[in-house]
Design an enzyme around this catalytic site. Structure first.
Site, PDB file in Angstrom:
ATOM      1  N   VAL A  62       9.316  -6.401  -7.440  1.00  0.00           N
ATOM      2  CA  VAL A  62       8.548  -7.548  -6.928  1.00  0.00           C
ATOM      3  C   VAL A  62       8.941  -8.871  -7.565  1.00  0.00           C
ATOM      4  CG1 VAL A  62       6.528  -6.183  -6.206  1.00  0.00           C
ATOM      5  CG2 VAL A  62       6.608  -7.159  -8.529  1.00  0.00           C
ATOM      6  N   ASN A  88      -0.779  -4.999  -6.544  1.00  0.00           N
ATOM      7  CA  ASN A  88      -1.172  -4.095  -7.630  1.00  0.00           C
ATOM      8  C   ASN A  88      -0.046  -3.849  -8.639  1.00  0.00           C
ATOM      9  OD1 ASN A  88      -2.753  -1.561  -8.706  1.00  0.00           O
ATOM     10  ND2 ASN A  88      -0.763  -0.751  -8.059  1.00  0.00           N
ATOM     11  N   SER A 143      -7.697  -8.108 -14.175  1.00  0.00           N
ATOM     12  CA  SER A 143      -8.190  -7.160 -15.195  1.00  0.00           C
ATOM     13  C   SER A 143      -9.395  -7.762 -15.898  1.00  0.00           C
ATOM     14  CB  SER A 143      -7.082  -6.889 -16.219  1.00  0.00           C
ATOM     15  OG  SER A 143      -7.613  -6.214 -17.346  1.00  0.00           O
ATOM     16  N   TYR A 156       0.370  -9.911 -21.145  1.00  0.00           N
ATOM     17  CA  TYR A 156      -0.374  -9.249 -20.064  1.00  0.00           C
ATOM     18  C   TYR A 156      -1.643 -10.039 -19.735  1.00  0.00           C
ATOM     19  CZ  TYR A 156      -3.005  -5.637 -17.581  1.00  0.00           C
ATOM     20  OH  TYR A 156      -3.739  -4.934 -16.652  1.00  0.00           O
ATOM     21  N   PRO A 186     -10.452  -4.737 -12.732  1.00  0.00           N
ATOM     22  CA  PRO A 186     -10.958  -3.433 -13.188  1.00  0.00           C
ATOM     23  C   PRO A 186     -11.170  -3.421 -14.703  1.00  0.00           C
ATOM     24  CG  PRO A 186      -8.872  -3.211 -11.947  1.00  0.00           C
ATOM     25  CD  PRO A 186      -9.047  -4.657 -12.300  1.00  0.00           C
TER      26      PRO A 186
HETATM   27  N1  LIG Z   1      -5.357   1.311 -15.876  1.00  0.00           N
HETATM   28  C1  LIG Z   1      -6.212   0.358 -16.268  1.00  0.00           C
HETATM   29  O1  LIG Z   1      -7.052   0.589 -17.155  1.00  0.00           O
HETATM   30  C2  LIG Z   1      -6.170  -0.997 -15.650  1.00  0.00           C
HETATM   31  C3  LIG Z   1      -7.192  -1.905 -15.944  1.00  0.00           C
HETATM   32  C4  LIG Z   1      -7.174  -3.178 -15.363  1.00  0.00           C
HETATM   33  C5  LIG Z   1      -6.161  -3.516 -14.487  1.00  0.00           C
HETATM   34  N2  LIG Z   1      -5.161  -2.608 -14.225  1.00  0.00           N
HETATM   35  C6  LIG Z   1      -4.123  -3.004 -13.284  1.00  0.00           C
HETATM   36  O2  LIG Z   1      -4.117  -2.074 -12.231  1.00  0.00           O
HETATM   37  C7  LIG Z   1      -2.790  -1.947 -11.710  1.00  0.00           C
HETATM   38  C8  LIG Z   1      -2.362  -0.490 -11.708  1.00  0.00           C
HETATM   39  O3  LIG Z   1      -2.384  -0.007 -13.017  1.00  0.00           O
HETATM   40  P1  LIG Z   1      -2.092   1.524 -13.389  1.00  0.00           P
HETATM   41  O4  LIG Z   1      -3.035   1.902 -14.475  1.00  0.00           O
HETATM   42  O5  LIG Z   1      -2.043   2.353 -12.156  1.00  0.00           O
HETATM   43  O6  LIG Z   1      -0.666   1.373 -14.086  1.00  0.00           O
HETATM   44  P2  LIG Z   1       0.841   1.712 -13.596  1.00  0.00           P
HETATM   45  O7  LIG Z   1       1.719   1.158 -14.665  1.00  0.00           O
HETATM   46  O8  LIG Z   1       0.968   3.145 -13.269  1.00  0.00           O
HETATM   47  O9  LIG Z   1       0.917   0.880 -12.245  1.00  0.00           O
HETATM   48  C9  LIG Z   1       1.801  -0.158 -12.018  1.00  0.00           C
HETATM   49  C10 LIG Z   1       2.691   0.189 -10.841  1.00  0.00           C
HETATM   50  O10 LIG Z   1       3.516  -0.954 -10.625  1.00  0.00           O
HETATM   51  C11 LIG Z   1       4.862  -0.510 -10.515  1.00  0.00           C
HETATM   52  N3  LIG Z   1       5.767  -1.566 -10.937  1.00  0.00           N
HETATM   53  C12 LIG Z   1       6.036  -1.984 -12.195  1.00  0.00           C
HETATM   54  N4  LIG Z   1       6.959  -2.948 -12.183  1.00  0.00           N
HETATM   55  C13 LIG Z   1       7.291  -3.168 -10.887  1.00  0.00           C
HETATM   56  C14 LIG Z   1       8.184  -4.039 -10.236  1.00  0.00           C
HETATM   57  N5  LIG Z   1       8.951  -4.905 -10.922  1.00  0.00           N
HETATM   58  N6  LIG Z   1       8.264  -3.994  -8.886  1.00  0.00           N
HETATM   59  C15 LIG Z   1       7.508  -3.120  -8.183  1.00  0.00           C
HETATM   60  N7  LIG Z   1       6.652  -2.260  -8.748  1.00  0.00           N
HETATM   61  C16 LIG Z   1       6.532  -2.283 -10.085  1.00  0.00           C
HETATM   62  C17 LIG Z   1       4.935   0.723 -11.401  1.00  0.00           C
HETATM   63  O11 LIG Z   1       6.066   1.512 -11.071  1.00  0.00           O
HETATM   64  C18 LIG Z   1       3.601   1.383 -11.110  1.00  0.00           C
HETATM   65  O12 LIG Z   1       3.684   2.210  -9.981  1.00  0.00           O
HETATM   66  C19 LIG Z   1      -1.928  -2.868 -12.559  1.00  0.00           C
HETATM   67  O13 LIG Z   1      -1.852  -4.141 -11.953  1.00  0.00           O
HETATM   68  C20 LIG Z   1      -2.722  -2.974 -13.846  1.00  0.00           C
HETATM   69  O14 LIG Z   1      -2.413  -4.151 -14.564  1.00  0.00           O
HETATM   70  C21 LIG Z   1      -5.155  -1.365 -14.774  1.00  0.00           C
END
Ligand SMILES: NC(=O)c1ccc[n+]([C@@H]2O[C@H](COP(=O)([O-])OP(=O)(O)OC[C@H]3O[C@@H](n4cnc5c(N)ncnc54)[C@H](O)[C@@H]3O)[C@@H](O)[C@H]2O)c1
Length: 248
Positions: A62, A88, A143, A156, A186
């Protein structure tokens, strides 16, 4: 009849974890889904097809504009329209938390390139297609760490803070085109990619008004609301979904 029948949704970062749950939830409401991830999203797409839905996957970084334009074109070629973009994708799980003065310039640049510029580029890529239909829903994933001021991953936090302001500005710019722009913030979500040590999980649970662990499915109600006509008069909002922790 689902709330998103005939709609087409792009979910960035939809190959695994929370993004894959978003993609599944959108498909369950009738949306045709494009999973755009730097990882191979074909198994997430197959899982949706296995439940009778329609999905394709496309490998996209992205932070690269040629990739995001290809993402939008893939959606148009496969399904002929783009109604929903869920921003996301982010660098999150791979971050080693450390004091801000130990974060390298390279790591700062990469995190902000994916987490901020990536959202800008994805929105820019889908915008002409949404404008042509005079409608669309963009949901940015921020977040609750922004409101909590969580220490030890300043790049972040900077990136997820940027999305709150970008959501507001984009909402004002795009309202005239019938496009709603909102964000979800979240709390700490426990899932197969993120196993939280017992004592940290317990301290988060006790900080919440609703005292239990947060799972990805806790976010899908907010997502479907912001992606569907239910929220047609709501824009610029950051909706915190964290069981009543930061109470923003
Ligand atoms: N898990 C949590 O506690 C939490 C809390 C608040 C917010 N979030 C946000 O929720 C979202 C999902 O988090 P998650 O826990 O599933 O983590 P995750 O790291 O599994 O999800 C991120 C996804 O983005 C993809 N990604 C990373 N770099 C990329 C790039 N350059 N181009 C395209 N895709 C790319 C990854 O491959 C992955 O599938 C994220 O934005 C994260 O910041 C997560």
């Amino acid at each position: 009849m689902g709330r998103l029948e005939d709609k087409v949704a792009i979910v960035t970062g939809g190959a695994r974890n929370i993004g894959a749950v978003y993609a599944k939830a959108l498909a369950a409401e009738g949306a045709r889904v494009v999973i755009a991830d730097v990882l191979d999203g074909s198994s997430a797409a197959r899982a949706i097809e296995g439940t009778g839905g329609q999905a394709v996957s496309v490998e996209v970084d992205v932070s690269r504009e040629d990739d995001t334009l290809r993402m939008a074109q893939t959606a148009m070629d496969a399904f002929g329209r783009i109604d929903i973009l869920v921003n996301n994708a982010a660098i999150y799980l791979s971050i080693n938390r450390r004091p801000f003065y130990e974060i390298s310039e390279e790591e700062w640049d990469r995190v902000t390139a994916v987490n901020i510029k990536g959202v800008f580029l994805c929105a820019k890529a889908v915008f002409p297609h949404m404008r042509d239909r005079n409608g669309g829903k963009i949901v940015n994933i921020s977040s609750n760490t922004v409101m909590a001021g969580t220490p030890n991953f300043l790049h972040y936090i900077a990136s997820k803070s940027a999305l709150v302001g970008m959501t507001r500005s984009m909402a004002r710019e795009l309202g005239a085109h019938g496009i709603n722009v909102n964000a979800i913030a979240p709390g700490l979500v426990e899932h197969e990619g993120q196993t939280v040590p017992g004592e940290i999980s317990a301290s988060r649970v006790s900080a919440r008004s609703i005292q239990r662990r947060q799972v990805p499915e806790d976010l899908t109600g907010a997502l479907l609301y912001l992606a569907s006509p239910d929220s047609d008069f709501v824009t610029g909002l950051t909706l915190v979904v964290d069981g009543g922790n930061v109470l923003h």
